[in-house]
Scaffold this active site. Structure first.
Site, PDB file in Angstrom:
ATOM      1  N   GLY A 167     -24.735   2.747   4.799  1.00 49.35           N
ATOM      2  CA  GLY A 167     -23.867   3.368   3.795  1.00 49.35           C
ATOM      3  C   GLY A 167     -24.327   3.025   2.393  1.00 49.35           C
ATOM      4  CB  VAL A 177     -19.718  -0.926  -2.023  1.00 49.18           C
ATOM      5  CG1 VAL A 177     -19.991  -2.409  -1.842  1.00 49.18           C
ATOM      6  CG2 VAL A 177     -18.295  -0.717  -2.507  1.00 49.18           C
ATOM      7  N   GLY A 215     -23.069   4.319  -0.585  1.00 49.93           N
ATOM      8  CA  GLY A 215     -22.114   4.892  -1.526  1.00 49.93           C
ATOM      9  C   GLY A 215     -21.975   3.976  -2.730  1.00 49.93           C
ATOM     10  CE  LYS A 268      -4.522   0.859   0.530  1.00 48.51           C
ATOM     11  NZ  LYS A 268      -5.707   0.093   0.153  1.00 48.51           N
TER      12      LYS A 268
END
Ligand code: NAD
Length: 359
Positions: free
Chosen positions: A180, A184, A182, A80
């Protein structure tokens, strides 16, 4: 922070500190483990409160990617990058090209992609300097937004969990609370609605809630009330750390399966869920669809193969549950064990069975 102590403790191969004076770039690239293949993981841009917080985030996220790729059966390792900066003002072409040159200098040990605070546009800039990037625009060989594949994987994982908890696979008539809406969460609601589930939804954005009510006949609840609502499945698709001492005692569901990363505030919360008789489909197992999508894009695999692989998350979750049962351990520990065993096989030695969290 004792950096080498942390690296040794958590098995990191390499941590690169990147500084480019002309553009002001300050970045950390953490390569956790390349046993299974080159380290693949997104590049996050964030205003970290301190340099140590940035390093810790890069380490924690990179290690998580190793586990996610290993359980998903991908031949990639974990890595990452974090760029210290404000995504509202610091996302310049020069800075991301400088970042791309650092990625290039690693010679393919690390492959970058978008993450929180970065988008397809920045990956296209990175692509000008290095081929070791995915998540670019279709013009530059990319395959676009990974969220629909993430949602499909969560849906598959949820089906496997429902079957395990209720003895039936069908979601018809099941009540799923989605936190949520958003990228997804919205796609997940569409799949759940299509499968005949009743939806209870919450989001901080009013327009997202209204859309779900209109399109999916969802019932709305306030953000905090989602933890108290009687339902069959709770799907956290907003933030990490939502399963903690405050929320777990309030849950009135039999299954937790959602896309959010790092849902368990601490390792012990996986044990508490089990004690409460709530079946937890581990976050990094069910939300691997996006990673599978970008990995396939990088390798140039056709979309049908990607879809089949993402659908395979159903069987992966079954495997996690079977191991949890036979070994008498919570499901999140079972997922870690599967990852560690695959990595150990790659290294040709036995895996230690320690917790995967802690950074
Ligand atoms: P997103 O930013 O598009 O959506 C998050 C939504 O959650 C937003 O609509 C936001 O308003 C809402 N939200 C924030 N706090 C909330 C709260 N307290 N209560 C209710 N709603 C709240 O993010 P996304 O891409 O949909 O990702 C959702 C989660 O899944 C994140 O944790 C992300 O790390 C994880 N994830 C995403 C992908 C992907 O492919 N996008 C892949 C793996 C994991």
């Amino acid at each position: 922070m004792e950096l080498f102590t942390e690296m040794t403790r958590w098995g990191f191969e390499q941590v690169v500190f990147c500084h480019d004076a002309s553009t002001g770039l300050r970045a950390v690239i953490a390569v956790h483990d390349t046993t299974l293949g080159p380290a693949l993981g997104g590049c996050r841009m964030w205003m970290y409160p301190s340099e140590e917080a940035a390093v810790r985030d890069a380490l924690r996220l990179a290690r998580g990617m190793t586990y996610k790729a290993a359980v998903a059966g991908l031949n990639f390792g974990g890595g990452k990058a974090v760029i210290l900066g404000d995504p509202r003002t610091d996302r310049t072409e020069e800075r991301f090209r400088a970042f791309g040159r650092f990625v290039q200098a690693l010679g393919g040990r690390y492959i970058t992609a978008e993450d929180v605070g970065t988008t397809v546009r920045e990956m296209d800039w990175v692509r000008l300097e290095t081929p070791f990037v995915t998540g670019t625009s279709p013009d530059r060989g990319g395959a676009g937004d990974p969220s629909p594949m993430t949602a499909l994987g969560v849906f598959q994982g949820m089906r496997a969990a429902v079957r395990e908890a209720f003895g039936e696979e069908s979601l018809v008539g099941m009540t799923v609370a989605v936190q949520g809406l958003g990228s997804v969460g919205r796609h997940l609601c569409e799949l759940l609605h299509g499968a005949g589930a009743h939806l209870v939804v919450t989001d901080l954005r009013e327009e997202a809630v209204e859309e779900a009510v209109r399109r999916f006949r969802a019932r709305r609840v306030e953000a905090e009330a989602v933890f108290d609502i009687p339902c069959d499945v709770f799907a956290p698709c907003a933030l990490g750390g939502v399963l903690d001492d405050r929320t777990i005692p309030r849950l009135k569901c039999r299954v937790v399966a959602g896309s959010a990363n790092n849902q368990l505030a601490e390792d012990r919360h996986g044990f508490i869920l089990r004690e409460r008789g709530i079946l937890y489909a581990p976050d990094y197992v069910v939300n691997a669809g996006g990673l599978i999508h970008v990995a396939a894009q990088y390798k140039g695999e056709p979309p049908e193969r990607v879809r089949a692989r993402v659908e395979g998350i159903y069987e992966t979750v079954e495997r996690v549950f079977a191991l949890a049962k036979s070994a008498g351990i919570p499901t999140h520990r079972a997922a870690d064990r599967i990852a560690e065993e695959r990595l150990a096989e790659g290294r040709g030695r036995t895996a230690p069975h320690g917790p995967a969290v802690g950074l």
